[in-house]
Design an enzyme around this catalytic site. Structure first.
Site, PDB file in Angstrom:
ATOM      1  N   GLN A   1      -1.480   2.734  11.581  1.00 11.42           N
ATOM      2  CA  GLN A   1      -2.671   3.542  11.886  1.00 11.42           C
ATOM      3  C   GLN A   1      -2.598   4.865  11.134  1.00 11.42           C
ATOM      4  O   GLN A   1      -3.611   5.336  10.592  1.00 11.42           O
ATOM      5  CB  GLN A   1      -2.763   3.824  13.399  1.00 11.42           C
TER       6      GLN A   1
ATOM      7  N   TYR B   1       0.727  -3.598  18.880  1.00  8.22           N
ATOM      8  CA  TYR B   1      -0.227  -4.611  18.384  1.00  8.22           C
ATOM      9  C   TYR B   1      -1.498  -4.007  17.804  1.00  8.22           C
ATOM     10  O   TYR B   1      -1.699  -2.806  17.881  1.00  8.22           O
ATOM     11  CB  TYR B   1      -0.462  -5.723  19.394  1.00  8.22           C
ATOM     12  N   GLU B   2      -2.271  -4.826  17.150  1.00 12.69           N
ATOM     13  CA  GLU B   2      -3.451  -4.384  16.375  1.00 12.69           C
ATOM     14  C   GLU B   2      -3.090  -3.356  15.308  1.00 12.69           C
ATOM     15  O   GLU B   2      -3.854  -2.431  15.045  1.00 12.69           O
ATOM     16  CB  GLU B   2      -4.529  -3.798  17.293  1.00 12.69           C
ATOM     17  N   GLY B   3      -1.928  -3.531  14.689  1.00 12.34           N
ATOM     18  CA  GLY B   3      -1.473  -2.573  13.683  1.00 12.34           C
ATOM     19  C   GLY B   3      -0.589  -1.535  14.344  1.00 12.34           C
ATOM     20  O   GLY B   3      -1.076  -0.677  15.084  1.00 12.34           O
TER      21      GLY B   3
ATOM     22  N   ARG C   1      -8.997  -2.131  17.856  1.00 18.91           N
ATOM     23  CA  ARG C   1      -8.167  -0.914  17.780  1.00 18.91           C
ATOM     24  C   ARG C   1      -8.659   0.152  18.761  1.00 18.91           C
ATOM     25  O   ARG C   1      -7.865   0.817  19.413  1.00 18.91           O
ATOM     26  CB  ARG C   1      -8.145  -0.385  16.341  1.00 18.91           C
TER      27      ARG C   1
END
Lengths: 597, 597
Positions: free
Chosen positions: B447, B440-442, B296
């Site tokens: 977040q 991506y990555e959440g 992240r």
């Protein structure tokens, strides 16, 4: 594969309940546009867009246009047939004069159709869109002979049009243009030069392409005062209207670009091509502005259109995709997870897009109606007021609706998570396509300067004063009503910010013009916010009236009121931040030496 | 063709003058990272990024990856050679333990390198980026045997890594995942299932690919409590470390997507593939979070990186492109027009990007330094405080830097007008590539929920209180100094808004969690604004000190101060609008029935 449903009911609400189109029955073409006729046209137009051109959007993007070694260009599969259906349906001439084969309906109705087309397939819509702009320019500035030669074929859709302004070294600053025109002695000119970024410059949809070209007649003054407009057909036209030999204009290449792949963006080479002067010598910019103003409104509509279709697909996804549980407990306990529309942040994104779309549609149709009134009213005062409003709103519609339309396409894409990034879902195409609207027909920074530098001071600020006066009167007249308070109070605050910012410009930009340049974009967005907020005020009023009348549309009207309240609570607060930025002035912007960037 | 120049001087200013990296010489690896060593590494890294991988960015986008009928995937021309040079340069193991062949340098230095790589070629950078994440997960949760088997090869760059979370029906909501793991009886598991969106899932850069895969062991509890993490190599590894037979995992297809074309996004089919449990049974999410948190931050860096490279190219264009005249009179009367950098609106766009980049870089390095301190300090209190800060900043860095990084890529693209839309200029690629980082990555909405729902309440709000306390102390200590007032006053106002919004959540979100969900994204951006503003406060202080020391960097320090003032005048005012939106709560967002969307 994305889908599209034209928002016919919402358009009718705006035209009839919000803008009261009936009031204009005295204008040419409006009496014919009875509610029934409008309804029939919109239904037919919706069907064409939903069933014929929307399905071509994704494959058209993937295939793109192809330029062949002989300079010819083919459009993607299905485009030729769809264009034939468009022409056969009489859509090109919807608002064109009957004299040239048009249907003489209000421009307002044509604007609705522009939205539907631009949602369904933006790249497709640009072919007829540019043609309609060229028709408008020829109607105002063409000679009787030019009108007779070109307009019937263009209105019929057999021939299409383009506008040729940009050259490699000049886009915004047309004073630098080099394409030259040399008199042939027979009333025609030989046009030589290179134009770039010519949308629909070459393609296989029409029998002929009518280029409107800016060029400099030999010996003309330097700068913008020496630019003339020419009509340069791809095929010369014989005296009997049949097509003659190929003219000296050809497509040198097409651009590989971010989006609108199905519309050919051409480098056009003019090599002594035969052209005829449109309007007066050295007054070409003036003539081109007719086309440009029309095009700017149409581009604003494109911003709305992409935001609308992106919204529809994001909303469908959000109602179907199961992921996580509502913060308040399972909403669909029988399913493995809740549809993501239960999540406030997903809804926030959808509401932001929706609250924009509905107000933007109203604003666009208000501007279009102003154009109709400006052109068709017999009352000079009414004409004047409408023309003022149209001039003021044009940069706002172009700049604000395309900035926010793009942002919204991005926002809608976000709702789909990873799928939003994948081509087959179609959302990333909306983003790529929407992006061009912020750039072409005058990049949005230019729109902001047009608003602040030209439209505000014009006639002693008459247009702006009228606009602000109208919003103020609306607030005054409706502020006492309980149901209207949640709309009127934030709108009045936004208006105050706009008034304050205007005052600040008056006090600070005369002596230091950079202060106007530094705040122009923010000012344009501030005016956009107030204009959209005013539309919400009017829509709320109309919705309350419809509810009071109890005609069975209560759920839809309740949704309007909720969406309007969302706009006031979530979007209007931006006005304060915009005003503060304007008042920061240009100091910190101009302080850095250029070489430090 | 776009170009890139790594901002080495700016990094050194931040590390040395702003963050005082010297203070940490007592930490493992920091004493070795003397100013000279850092300088040498940065110069070398800059050269590699500028000369080797940046030139591959545009052609890599155009060629993309190719999946062959046998399931193998080739990367674009030049990528193999560049990757070999990357591995040979020892870049993969810059911050990895010496025990496994790494250089044991601070993670902070590696973060700088991540920025340079992600500016030069985002798609390329993802291959090593994911590998570094996998290394981090194995370091923390791998068994001694797993570490010995995989880490040396990965640190060397001979093998790469991936993370396999998403399945067709589950992205965010990992509790739904179906991939199953059946014990083979020999300590290994047979993994079966389909994973999608697997970046770098298959390619031709490395000898082996080490997949970290989430799956559910037969009989495990439903939901997130039954998920375990497995290591599944593409080729099985023999006892002597050599490669054995191909494992039962293959790439079923690669996605056609908006950007990062040169990184293969794979559908990975696991068909009884052999895997080994990493960490404890059913604690897979926990193990994966090590990788995810690292990733992240790295994705936040990507947002900054794309903003930086887009800025550089926009600034170059603005200094060269001649168009129009300055509002204050010709700046280059000898030329046909002025460079467009004279126009306030063009500068406004550039300053917005620049003011973000410099502060974002400082924020990223502050977070990276916190990570180093959290991992390497011997003082438990210092470790704790750094870990708190890192946890709090992670969603802010990821969410805010990618949202604004994308916005800035769009803004920089706008500076080029029509050319910004054309592929060969490279600006539209920055926009398309930057877009993925918000997803991506959440996705960024996740977040925001991580920040508001998890990080704020954690340990009674300890991390947030410490952050706000630190900013408050900074304002108090520096507010009296004249040179600092233009920075401290707006920062203090922004902090007040953040404090007010936090209080509002405390009072309104407990009883009604939708109020937190409705304001989460705005809260994340409000905290981002304050954090970036705090960085500007610290940078201004350092710049004033450098100027006072009179070391010849005055022009650069003056530029810092101007840019910081711009941030305070133009960007900080957003704090008020964000706070008002948060306080609007969830009513208008949740009111619409789902079927009305």
């Amino acid at each position: 594969m994305p889908s599209y449903k034209a928002p016919v009911e919402d358009v009718k609400f705006i035209l009839q309940d919000v803008l009261g189109i009936d009031r204009f029955n005295n204008l040419a073409g409006f009496a014919e546009a009875s509610p029934d006729v409008i309804d029939a046209i919109l239904q037919e137009g919706a069907k064409f867009c939903e069933e014929v051109i929307a399905p071509l959007n994704l494959p058209g993007d993937q295939e793109g246009c192809t330029r062949h070694p002989d300079g010819s260009v083919t459009t993607p599969k299905g485009f030729r047939e769809a264009y034939r259906a468009y022409a056969a349906g009489g859509w090109m001439g919807l608002a064109a004069p009957a004299e040239y084969g048009g249907q003489d309906l209000p421009h307002t109705i044509n604007t609705v159709m522009q939205e539907f087309i631009s949602s369904a397939n933006l790249a497709f819509g640009m072919y007829p869109g540019l043609t309609q702009g060229a028709i408008a320019a020829l109607l105002v500035h063409g000679s009787p002979d030019q009108k007779r030669t070109f307009l019937p074929k263009m209105v019929e859709g057999a021939w299409t049009g383009t506008m040729n302004l940009t050259e490699p070294h000049c886009g915004t600053d047309l004073g630098l243009l080099k394409t030259k025109a040399v008199p042939n002695g027979d009333g025609s000119y030989a046009i030589t030069g290179t134009k770039i970024f010519i949308s629909a410059g070459e393609h296989d949809l029409s029998e002929n392409i009518v280029h409107l070209v800016l060029a400099r007649i030999e010996g003309a003054p330097a700068g913008t005062k020496g630019i003339s407009l020419f009509v340069v057909p791809k095929f010369l036209v014989n005296g009997d209207g049949s097509l003659g030999p190929r003219n000296g204009v050809s497509c040198g290449s097409i651009e590989h670009k971010m989006g609108i792949h199905a519309n050919a963006t051409c480098v056009m080479n003019y090599d002594g091509a035969k052209g005829w002067l449109v309007g007066q010598e050295n007054r070409g910019l003036n003539a081109m502005f007719v086309m440009m103003n029309e095009a700017r409104l149409a581009v604003g509509v494109q911003g709305l259109a992409q935001s609308e279709v992106a919204y529809q697909n994001a909303a469908s996804y959000a109602k179907e995709r199961l992921q996580g549980r509502a913060l308040t407990g399972a909403a669909a306990p029988d399913k493995p997870a809740d549809p993501i529309i239960v999540h406030p942040d997903v809804r926030r994104n959808l509401m932001l897009v929706r609250a924009f779309n509905e107000a933007a549609r109203a604003l666009v149709l208000w501007a279009a109606l102003s154009s109709d009134v400006a052109h068709r009213s017999e009352d000079p005062a009414e004409r004047q007021a409408a023309d003022d409003r149209l001039g003021l709103l044009t940069p706002v519609v172009k700049g604000v609706l395309t900035d926010l339309g793009f942002e919204n396409a991005v926002r809608a894409q976000q709702v789909l998570g990873g799928h939003g990034y994948i081509a087959e879902w179609g959302m990333e195409q909306f983003v790529r396509d929407a992006r061009i609207a912020m750039i072409y027909e005058g990049a949005n920074g230019i729109q902001a300067m047009d608003l602040v530098g030209r439209k505000l001071p014009k006639d002693g600020g008459r247009a702006l004063m009228a606009f602000m006066g109208e919003v103020e009167a609306f607030c005054r007249e409706n502020g006492a009503e309980d149901g209207m308070k949640p709309f009127v109070e934030p709108l009045a605050k936004g208006l105050e910010q706009l008034q304050g910012a205007t005052m600040w410009f008056m006090q600070n930009a005369m002596a230091k013009p950079d202060n106007a340049g530094a705040g122009a974009t923010e000012y344009m967005h501030l005016m956009g916010l107030v204009a959209l907020g005013y539309m919400w005020g009017k829509m709320a009023k109309a919705a309350l009236a419809r509810k009071a009348a109890g005609d069975g549309a209560a759920a839809r009207m309740d949704a309007k009121l909720v969406t309007g309240r969302f706009f006031m609570e979530r979007m209007m607060p931006e006005a304060g931040a915009l005003a503060r930025r304007i008042r920061a002035g240009s100091d910190a912007i101009m302080a850095l030496p250029a070489e430090m960037f």
